[in-house]
Write a protein that holds these residues in place. Structure first.
Motif, PDB file in Angstrom:
ATOM      1  N   GLU A  49       0.831  -1.200   0.000  1.00 31.15           N
ATOM      2  CA  GLU A  49       0.000   0.000   0.000  1.00 31.15           C
ATOM      3  C   GLU A  49       0.871   1.258   0.000  1.00 31.15           C
ATOM      4  N   ALA A  50       1.932   1.241   0.788  1.00 30.02           N
ATOM      5  CA  ALA A  50       2.836   2.386   0.845  1.00 30.02           C
ATOM      6  C   ALA A  50       3.448   2.646  -0.528  1.00 30.02           C
ATOM      7  N   TYR A  51       3.886   1.580  -1.188  1.00 31.51           N
ATOM      8  CA  TYR A  51       4.493   1.762  -2.504  1.00 31.51           C
ATOM      9  C   TYR A  51       3.469   2.196  -3.550  1.00 31.51           C
ATOM     10  N   ASP A  52       2.258   1.673  -3.463  1.00 25.13           N
ATOM     11  CA  ASP A  52       1.209   2.073  -4.400  1.00 25.13           C
ATOM     12  C   ASP A  52       0.986   3.584  -4.342  1.00 25.13           C
ATOM     13  N   ILE A  53       1.106   4.164  -3.170  1.00 25.49           N
ATOM     14  CA  ILE A  53       0.876   5.601  -3.020  1.00 25.49           C
ATOM     15  C   ILE A  53       2.139   6.400  -3.313  1.00 25.49           C
TER      16      ILE A  53
END
Length: 91
Positions: A49-53
């Motif tokens: 999720e962190a990388y997606d954002i």
């Protein structure tokens, strides 16, 4: 609110290349197929999720703006959340 920079272990001034490198390192570390930790799947999803954002410039800009606004609106609550996330990772 989850601190995506903390999840990847990078600073808010990290370059996109640094974010990608940190993502690969954290994803390999927490991937359920590689880690026997009971919370590996949960940590892996947090890293994803962190990388997606943070890996997409438009989403990162929105996230940074919200992060700054939250810090200004309620700095104590924001600080508590950041420290809580940090100490959970140390344990």
């Amino acid at each position: 609110m989850q601190d995506h920079y903390l999840a990847l272990g990078v600073s808010s001034s990290a370059s996109l290349a640094d974010i990608k490198k940190a993502y690969r390192r954290q994803a390999a570390r927490h991937h359920p197929d590689r880690s026997s930790a009971p919370d590996a799947a949960t940590r892996f999803r947090v890293v994803q999720e962190a990388y997606d954002i943070l890996g997409e410039p438009a989403k990162r800009e929105t996230y940074d703006n919200n992060r700054k606004r939250n810090l200004l609106d309620d700095p104590m609550e924001t600080a508590r959340g950041i420290w809580s996330d940090y100490f959970q990772r140390l344990i």
